[in-house]
Motif scaffolding. Structure first.
Motif, PDB file in Angstrom:
ATOM      1  N   ASP A  58      36.941  24.728  20.975  1.00  0.00           N
ATOM      2  CA  ASP A  58      36.528  24.222  22.290  1.00  0.00           C
ATOM      3  C   ASP A  58      35.316  23.306  22.198  1.00  0.00           C
ATOM      4  OD1 ASP A  58      38.537  25.748  23.408  1.00  0.00           O
ATOM      5  OD2 ASP A  58      37.242  27.485  23.694  1.00  0.00           O
ATOM      6  N   GLU A  59      35.347  22.387  21.259  1.00  0.00           N
ATOM      7  CA  GLU A  59      34.299  21.387  21.092  1.00  0.00           C
ATOM      8  C   GLU A  59      32.944  22.022  20.794  1.00  0.00           C
ATOM      9  OE1 GLU A  59      34.290  19.019  24.590  1.00  0.00           O
ATOM     10  OE2 GLU A  59      36.146  17.994  24.097  1.00  0.00           O
ATOM     11  N   VAL A 117      26.844  16.081  21.677  1.00  0.00           N
ATOM     12  CA  VAL A 117      25.764  16.861  22.296  1.00  0.00           C
ATOM     13  C   VAL A 117      26.059  18.353  22.182  1.00  0.00           C
ATOM     14  CG1 VAL A 117      24.556  17.336  24.466  1.00  0.00           C
ATOM     15  CG2 VAL A 117      25.145  14.986  23.848  1.00  0.00           C
ATOM     16  N   LEU A 118      27.309  18.744  22.364  1.00  0.00           N
ATOM     17  CA  LEU A 118      27.675  20.162  22.259  1.00  0.00           C
ATOM     18  C   LEU A 118      27.344  20.727  20.886  1.00  0.00           C
ATOM     19  CD1 LEU A 118      31.089  20.568  24.116  1.00  0.00           C
ATOM     20  CD2 LEU A 118      28.955  21.721  24.632  1.00  0.00           C
ATOM     21  N   LYS A 119      27.556  19.918  19.842  1.00  0.00           N
ATOM     22  CA  LYS A 119      27.313  20.399  18.487  1.00  0.00           C
ATOM     23  C   LYS A 119      25.828  20.655  18.226  1.00  0.00           C
ATOM     24  CE  LYS A 119      31.323  18.086  16.409  1.00  0.00           C
ATOM     25  NZ  LYS A 119      31.768  17.066  15.419  1.00  0.00           N
ATOM     26  N   LEU A 143      20.338  23.481  18.881  1.00  0.00           N
ATOM     27  CA  LEU A 143      19.390  23.270  17.795  1.00  0.00           C
ATOM     28  C   LEU A 143      18.005  22.955  18.357  1.00  0.00           C
ATOM     29  CD1 LEU A 143      21.511  21.082  15.344  1.00  0.00           C
ATOM     30  CD2 LEU A 143      21.161  23.559  15.312  1.00  0.00           C
ATOM     31  N   PRO A 144      16.953  23.446  17.708  1.00  0.00           N
ATOM     32  CA  PRO A 144      15.592  23.173  18.195  1.00  0.00           C
ATOM     33  C   PRO A 144      15.272  21.678  18.177  1.00  0.00           C
ATOM     34  CG  PRO A 144      15.588  24.960  16.591  1.00  0.00           C
ATOM     35  CD  PRO A 144      16.953  24.359  16.553  1.00  0.00           C
ATOM     36  N   PHE A 145      14.501  21.236  19.186  1.00  0.00           N
ATOM     37  CA  PHE A 145      13.958  19.879  19.302  1.00  0.00           C
ATOM     38  C   PHE A 145      15.003  18.828  19.656  1.00  0.00           C
ATOM     39  CE2 PHE A 145      11.517  21.962  15.795  1.00  0.00           C
ATOM     40  CZ  PHE A 145      10.480  22.388  16.599  1.00  0.00           C
ATOM     41  N   TYR A 146      16.252  19.263  19.919  1.00  0.00           N
ATOM     42  CA  TYR A 146      17.250  18.273  20.328  1.00  0.00           C
ATOM     43  C   TYR A 146      17.319  18.268  21.852  1.00  0.00           C
ATOM     44  CZ  TYR A 146      21.626  15.785  20.943  1.00  0.00           C
ATOM     45  OH  TYR A 146      22.580  14.869  21.336  1.00  0.00           O
ATOM     46  N   SER A 147      17.132  17.110  22.458  1.00  0.00           N
ATOM     47  CA  SER A 147      17.166  17.005  23.909  1.00  0.00           C
ATOM     48  C   SER A 147      17.683  15.635  24.305  1.00  0.00           C
ATOM     49  CB  SER A 147      15.761  17.224  24.500  1.00  0.00           C
ATOM     50  OG  SER A 147      15.776  17.044  25.901  1.00  0.00           O
TER      51      SER A 147
END
Length: 456
Positions: A206-207, A404-406, A410-414
């Motif tokens: 599901d992505e 973006v889903l992947k 994860l920390p610091f990803y925005s």
């Protein structure tokens, strides 16, 4: 070079031990009588009248020696027969038999030794059987995929995880590995066809984020045939935890160094204000205000990151779902779907409220209308029978792209211009500290679905 050939007696000359003993006793007795008559009497040729008496003596000697030998060796025959039957049972791996302890001292000792050996073998087999059951239980319960193949790539043994990965839980023993690989993804098939082990990635469902697996191979010789052992271990969770641990360490070091610099700057700004108070210079006041504002902003920025790096272990307490949802509704509007569980949960109320508030905040910031945001809390049971609580938050926003889903957890990803990238990772840390799990999925029609599962 001399060659010794085994001598085989005709069937009719193969006599039992008891028969040999009786015949030996009879022959010895007759020989003794004849020798006695030979040396103690006159020659038999001269005593023709004593032939009848001699025949009677020989017949009586034979009968008496046979009867005595038969009587004396009856215990020996019974014991030897019982021992033979017991050893035949040993040969058939049946250790439940025991023989009676009777006869003279030697026969009794032999029977006692046999019975002790049988008891020891029974105990040893029971111990081995219990160990095999325990080992099989451990292997079947292991989340790691285990496959044992022969030289023809046929599956000899597979645990429950392997059956679910390759054949939806159906037994795969006896099937060929090539046949199994026809129903799996191309990435998994290529990894298993590679003669070497190592790490490989599979696309998430599901992505979701990609799954990292580790393949190890082993080979051993058993019963004259080589066997091949394949072990598949999912490393996604472990790698993510190690990655987060590294990030936390980096954050703690940076926070410590920044705090050591920010605190003196703030102190010097206050000292500067006091020294230049009488000057009443607007430009100087603007400089101090700017420095103070940026210092406060940096302090708050450090605090947010330090909170992620120093997340305490959850202090669980009884949680009333009705009261919790009412408190959430005071901050963000949502529609409650379904009935709340009657049983109370055991969670860290402060941490879990922080998670749900963050998820509801993201739903409102997704572009969804308030009436399109729903929350459901219901009892849930996993396939392995583990009971828990399933929390689901849906919105009608724009959703997330596959890329973006992947990386969303994860920390610091925005994707936000002023975002810190710690909202969802902090939620993930709190949920996993409760031994739960979180997943993000784009809905079929519109919006995003966030699922949280927590064990009871």
């Amino acid at each position: 070079m001399a060659i010794e050939l085994p001598i085989k007696l005709p069937f009719n000359l193969r006599l039992a031990l008891r028969t040999k003993l009786i015949l030996g006793t009879v022959i010895a007795s007759v020989s003794g009588v004849l020798l006695s008559l030979l040396f103690l009497s006159e020659p038999v040729q001269e005593q023709g009248t004593q032939w009848g008496a001699l025949a009677l003596v020989l017949l009586a000697t034979i009968s008496l020696s046979w009867a005595m030998s038969y009587f004396v060796t009856r215990k020996l025959a019974t014991s030897l027969m019982a021992l033979e039957v017991g050893l035949l049972n040993f040969k058939d791996n049946d250790f439940s038999v025991s023989i009676p302890v009777s006869g003279d001292e030697q026969l009794s000792a032999l029977a006692t030794l046999f019975n002790e050996s049988a008891a020891s073998l029974r105990q040893e087999r029971q111990y081995i059987y219990q160990r095999e059951l325990l080992l099989d239980k451990v292997i079947q319960s292991s989340p790691n995929v285990m496959l044992l193949l022969d030289d023809d790539q046929r599956v000899i043994y597979a645990n429950d995880a392997a059956r679910h990965l390759f054949n939806q839980g159906v037994r795969i023993e006896g099937l060929n590995l090539t046949t199994l690989l026809e129903s799996v993804s191309d990435e998994l098939a290529r990894a298993l066809q590679n003669p070497k082990g190592g790490l490989f990635s599979l696309a998430g469902c599901d992505e979701g984020e990609d799954e990292t697996w580790h393949l190890s191979r082993g080979q051993f010789l058993l019963n004259g045939q080589y066997h091949h052992l394949l072990l598949l271990k999912q490393m996604t969770h472990e790698l993510n935890r190690q990655e987060v641990a590294v990030w936390k360490k980096v954050i703690r070091i940076i926070s410590h160094e920044l705090n050591n610099s920010v605190a003196p700057i703030a102190s010097m700004v206050n000292s500067g204000r006091m020294i230049t108070r009488e000057l009443n210079d607007p430009k100087l006041k603007m400089i101090f205000d700017t420095i103070e504002d940026r210092t406060n902003h940096l302090s708050q920025f450090i605090f947010n990151y330090a909170r992620f790096a120093k997340l305490p272990m959850p202090k669980k307490s009884v949680v009333d779902w009705h009261k919790l949802t009412e408190q959430l509704g005071q901050h963000y509007a949502f529609k409650l779907v379904g009935k709340l569980p009657e049983s109370q949960g055991s969670l860290d109320l402060i941490q879990m409220e922080q998670v749900l508030l963050n998820l509801l905040k993201n739903a409102h910031e997704s572009g969804s209308a308030s009436e399109g945001i729903t929350l459901s809390v219901e009892a849930s049971t996993l396939v392995d029978g583990t009971s828990g609580i399933s929390i689901e938050i849906n919105d009608e926003g724009a959703g997330m792209s596959p890329d973006v889903l992947k990386q969303a957890l994860l920390p610091f990803y925005s994707t936000k211009q002023s975002g810190t990238g710690l909202g969802l990772p902090l939620c993930r840390e709190i949920i996993e500290a409760h031994d739960g799990r979180i997943s993000l999925h784009n809905r079929d029609d519109v919006g995003l679905c966030v699922r949280v599962w927590l064990p009871q």
